[in-house]
Design an enzyme around this catalytic site. Structure first.
Site, mmCIF file in Angstrom:
data_model
loop_
_atom_site.group_PDB
_atom_site.id
_atom_site.type_symbol
_atom_site.label_atom_id
_atom_site.label_comp_id
_atom_site.label_asym_id
_atom_site.label_seq_id
_atom_site.Cartn_x
_atom_site.Cartn_y
_atom_site.Cartn_z
ATOM 1 N N GLY A 66 3.511 -4.388 6.133
ATOM 2 C CA GLY A 66 3.945 -3.528 4.924
ATOM 3 C C GLY A 66 4.490 -2.296 5.134
ATOM 4 N N HIS A 67 4.064 -1.480 6.132
ATOM 5 C CA HIS A 67 4.475 0.020 6.393
ATOM 6 C C HIS A 67 5.946 -0.232 6.814
ATOM 7 C CE1 HIS A 67 5.054 3.893 8.395
ATOM 8 N NE2 HIS A 67 4.329 4.109 7.533
ATOM 9 N N THR A 95 -5.124 4.579 9.714
ATOM 10 C CA THR A 95 -4.579 3.438 8.924
ATOM 11 C C THR A 95 -5.791 2.421 9.782
ATOM 12 O OG1 THR A 95 -3.095 1.555 8.969
ATOM 13 C CG2 THR A 95 -2.977 3.000 11.080
ATOM 14 N N THR A 96 -5.841 1.367 9.450
ATOM 15 C CA THR A 96 -6.880 0.524 10.043
ATOM 16 C C THR A 96 -6.607 0.293 11.427
ATOM 17 O OG1 THR A 96 -6.796 -0.593 8.134
ATOM 18 C CG2 THR A 96 -8.293 -1.641 9.681
ATOM 19 N N ARG A 106 -6.788 6.262 -1.036
ATOM 20 C CA ARG A 106 -5.695 7.278 -0.625
ATOM 21 C C ARG A 106 -4.461 6.540 -1.101
ATOM 22 N NH1 ARG A 106 -6.149 6.543 5.894
ATOM 23 N NH2 ARG A 106 -8.141 7.263 5.227
ATOM 24 N N HIS A 107 -4.289 5.244 -1.187
ATOM 25 C CA HIS A 107 -2.918 4.614 -1.916
ATOM 26 C C HIS A 107 -3.358 3.658 -3.083
ATOM 27 C CE1 HIS A 107 -4.148 1.701 1.178
ATOM 28 N NE2 HIS A 107 -3.856 2.386 2.295
ATOM 29 N N ASP A 147 0.838 -1.215 0.067
ATOM 30 C CA ASP A 147 -0.090 0.201 0.047
ATOM 31 C C ASP A 147 0.776 1.481 -0.031
ATOM 32 O OD1 ASP A 147 -2.181 -1.703 0.213
ATOM 33 O OD2 ASP A 147 -2.579 -1.216 2.247
ATOM 34 N N ARG A 189 2.651 12.699 -5.199
ATOM 35 C CA ARG A 189 2.979 13.487 -6.301
ATOM 36 C C ARG A 189 1.990 13.320 -7.383
ATOM 37 N NH1 ARG A 189 7.943 15.893 -6.781
ATOM 38 N NH2 ARG A 189 8.312 16.904 -4.580
ATOM 39 N N GLY A 236 1.502 -3.157 11.914
ATOM 40 C CA GLY A 236 2.497 -2.554 12.694
ATOM 41 C C GLY A 236 3.774 -3.306 13.133
HETATM 42 N N1 PXP Z 1 -3.017 -6.791 7.989
HETATM 43 C C1 PXP Z 1 -4.174 -5.680 7.927
HETATM 44 C C2 PXP Z 1 -5.637 -6.703 7.823
HETATM 45 C C3 PXP Z 1 -3.950 -4.470 7.393
HETATM 46 O O1 PXP Z 1 -5.204 -3.734 7.308
HETATM 47 C C4 PXP Z 1 -2.845 -3.786 7.448
HETATM 48 C C5 PXP Z 1 -2.424 -2.480 7.160
HETATM 49 O O2 PXP Z 1 -3.166 -2.340 5.942
HETATM 50 C C6 PXP Z 1 -1.787 -4.729 7.625
HETATM 51 C C7 PXP Z 1 -1.902 -6.303 7.939
HETATM 52 C C8 PXP Z 1 -0.238 -4.237 7.514
HETATM 53 O O3 PXP Z 1 -0.044 -3.377 8.575
HETATM 54 P P1 PXP Z 1 1.384 -2.580 8.315
HETATM 55 O O4 PXP Z 1 1.217 -1.771 7.193
HETATM 56 O O5 PXP Z 1 1.285 -1.753 9.692
HETATM 57 O O6 PXP Z 1 2.579 -3.507 8.425
#
Ligand code: PXP
Length: 250
Positions: free
Chosen positions: A222-223, A106-107, A55-56, A15, A24, A201
């Site tokens: 992800g992040h 975020t979620t 948004r992403h 994402d 951008r 997270g």
């Molecule tokens: N799992 C779910 C269901 C999520 O909504 C997210 C964030 O989009 C993630 C995992 C990954 O979280 P992070 O980007 O904080 O690692």
């Protein structure tokens, strides 16, 4: 497609490659290129969340991912008619139902399954009939896990956000309490026959204890990985997460 029986799978969430691109409004960095690199680096799946406000990740990103990926796509979405239509058009390997509020960064929490049981049961039925594995993103709460089981979900994804936040804030006794709750809930979910995933997270500092739960089959991260890629490159960033997960499991 390779399957790794017993191996803890890593789903890489792309994402925030799209977040940087959208800052951008142009075409780069390209989330599809990131997804292919993640595959080469050993990601077992790619996760992407198509949010209502786009948004992403964009609709075109989902079209592209469905076309180019050789690993499964885990399509994260809110339980809305619009998203259900998109999922039924693409029929991704997995659909993860997440709560979504416009104002959140975020979620923020898990899905309220217990209160919305009937509605969600009807919502996921066509997705299951279309062959998607339905996963429900929930907090470590026995009521939610029982409800997820009753509505016919095959997978639950435990929200690791509170555990990671407590760690970052140095609140170690609360962190350890949350970890114990997640441990108990992963056992309970597994005994109900649900496949257990976890995510949100997670970082190099927090991944090990969660990866050590034997019931957990997949982590979606992800992040942190995308941020770490700035410093060491995407593939080494994924490689280090993979190494920590394997070490935790050994
Ligand atoms: N799992 C779910 C269901 C999520 O909504 C997210 C964030 O989009 C993630 C995992 C990954 O979280 P992070 O980007 O904080 O690692």
């Amino acid at each position: 497609m390779t399957t790794y029986a017993g191996r803890l799978r890593l789903g890489v969430n792309i994402d925030h490659v799209a977040t940087v691109r959208n800052a951008r409004g142009g075409a780069y960095p390209d989330p599809l290129r990131a997804a292919k690199l993640a595959e080469e680096a050993g990601a077992d799946g790619i996760t992407a969340h198509l949010r209502e406000d786009r948004r992403h990740i964009s609709d075109a990103d989902i079209d592209g991912l469905m076309e180019v990926l050789s690993v499964p796509l885990n399509f994260e979405m809110a339980a809305t008619d619009e998203m259900q239509k998109i999922a039924l058009r693409h029929k991704p390997h997995a659909v993860c139902i997440v709560p979504e509020k416009r104002e959140e960064r975020t979620t923020e929490g898990g899905l309220e399954v217990a209160r919305e049981e009937n509605k969600l049961a009807h919502f996921i039925a066509p997705l299951r009939e279309a062959g998607c594995r339905v996963s429900i993103f929930i907090a470590a709460d026995p009521r939610q896990i029982e409800a997820a089981h009753r509505i016919g979900a095959e997978v639950i994804e435990l929200h690791t956000g509170a555990y990671c936040d407590f760690h970052a804030e140095g609140k170690f006794s609360e962190r350890d309490e949350e970890l114990e709750k997640m441990r108990a809930m992963s056992i309970m979910a597994h005994e109900l026959g649900l496949e257990v995933h976890a995510g949100h997270g997670l970082t190099y500092d927090t991944v090990t204890p969660v990866a050590q739960f034997p019931e957990v089959m997949e982590l979606n991260i992800g992040h942190f990985i995308i941020g770490e890629a700035i410093f060491r490159g995407l593939q080494p960033a994924i490689g280090e997460m993979r190494r920590l997960m394997d070490e935790a499991r050994a």
